[in-house]
Design an enzyme around this catalytic site. Sequence first.
Site: not given
Ligand SMILES: NC(=O)c1ccc[n+]([C@@H]2O[C@H](COP(=O)([O-])OP(=O)(O)OC[C@H]3O[C@@H](n4cnc5c(N)ncnc54)[C@H](O)[C@@H]3O)[C@@H](O)[C@H]2O)c1
Length: 464
Positions: A91, A168, A227-228, A230, A279-280, A342
């Site tokens: 995250n 992603e 993302n910006a 969108l 994200c957005f 959503k």
């Molecule tokens: N959710 C989306 O739709 C989406 C789409 C594209 C990109 N992203 C990007 O992808 C990234 C992840 O997003 P997400 O929605 O999956 O986040 P999330 O919060 O659902 O998952 C992140 C996970 O990482 C784990 N984590 C954090 N630090 C850690 C460490 N040191 N060791 C092991 N585990 C650890 C957390 O416990 C958590 O479960 C972000 O940067 C986000 O901006 C998200």
Amino acid sequence: MTNNICCVGAGYVGGPTMAVIADFCPDKLVTVVDINEERIKAWNDSDLRNLPVFEPGLEDIIRRVRNRNLFFSVDVKKGIEQADIIFISVNTPIKEKGIGAGQTSDLRWVESCARQIKTYSKGHTIVVEKSTLPVKTAQTIKSILDGVVKDINNFGSKKTFSVLSNPEFLAEGTAIKDLECPDRVLIGGDDNDAINCLVGIYSKWINKEKVLTTDLWSSELSKLISNAFLAQRISSINTISALCEATGAKIKDVSLAVGMDRRIGKYFLNSGPGFGGSCFKKDISNLVYISNHYGLFEVAEYWQKVLDINSWQQSRFVELIVKTMFSTISSKTIAILGFSFKANTNDTRESPAIYICKKLIEEGAFLKIYDPKVKCSQIKKDLSSDNKTVEEEKWLYSDSIYETFNNADAALFLTEWDEFESLNWEEISKKMRRPSWVFDTRSIVNMEDVKKSGINIWQVGYGN
Ligand SMILES: NC(=O)c1ccc[n+]([C@@H]2O[C@H](COP(=O)([O-])OP(=O)(O)OC[C@H]3O[C@@H](n4cnc5c(N)ncnc54)[C@H](O)[C@@H]3O)[C@@H](O)[C@H]2O)c1
């Protein structure tokens, strides 16, 4: 050749992405590790309805690949040790305190992940940024990894790393479809061997023409800008929804007419309560922050407005509801339909429902909240703020859609779940208190049916 893949972070990106990679690459061993034990337990739950992420199509893939070549574990050390290629999918929320608070990403999880990789990896490791990161973060990861470290498992030789950016682009709610058939895959980096290795994985199911390669920073920036753009479309159409309401034009007709122009395109032209998701807001805030940092104040102001309009849309809905219900909602019951940001996801991060529900409670309303996928415990977390819990007497979780309307003065639709489109309004009108209102912020309910049942209706983007 890369055989062992590890993904650090078993969230909305890490879980589904690795499931799809494992599905298309049966010869690879894919391990997803996370420090969150509860989350890993849920990924390993034999009842697939308990997976921590809801995405259409995900359960089927997990059924096929889990414990075949996809494993979920809390053993971060072992996962990293075994891997030739490591995806960082942790995250990156907005910073809450300190310099850049409210504007730039908090990179503490990325940094700690990079340090874990530096400590536990063996031999040569390809490190892939999957998380969305501010421009030039790859440089930080490189700097952390670059210090000379002896690999005790490799006869004291130096550990080596190649860092790639591979943002992603999946959208929650359609994550599996997006991963299986993406518009493009973007890989940034300067090590051709590492790039070819990652291209080799994706080319198992994606046409090579769709794989773009760039330098690291262009790749990082492209994700923020996607993302910006969108989010900007959502804010743009939301401003027009207000104009339609004022002038009596119909937003759906306007969206259709505008979107049929191929130069504009039809996607992301649905007006609603504003964008949510993790994200957005975060990515535009980062864009504003870096623009200011480079002295590009007009650029920063332009993108800030996209965020401002998003908040404005939500506050204007609250005002409109209060005003319509005789300027007071104190002691009135409002049924809330949909809480996720959503449809087709259980994710509530930055969901407009959170702000709107809190405001309605502040105005004295009692809420009955229904969402087909969001759990009561999640709503409870979301409606608490500053460590003060919003007293539960002010809202109630409903697990039956029709019961949600019992004795309600109004029904507020906040998420565009399919099941809201075909409700039996005759039955609902018997349950609600008169006079009753429907506020449809997604313009999904059948307006004529609602009117016929004797309920007043307001829909976003429709004037009287
Ligand atoms: N959710 C989306 O739709 C989406 C789409 C594209 C990109 N992203 C990007 O992808 C990234 C992840 O997003 P997400 O929605 O999956 O986040 P999330 O919060 O659902 O998952 C992140 C996970 O990482 C784990 N984590 C954090 N630090 C850690 C460490 N040191 N060791 C092991 N585990 C650890 C957390 O416990 C958590 O479960 C972000 O940067 C986000 O901006 C998200």
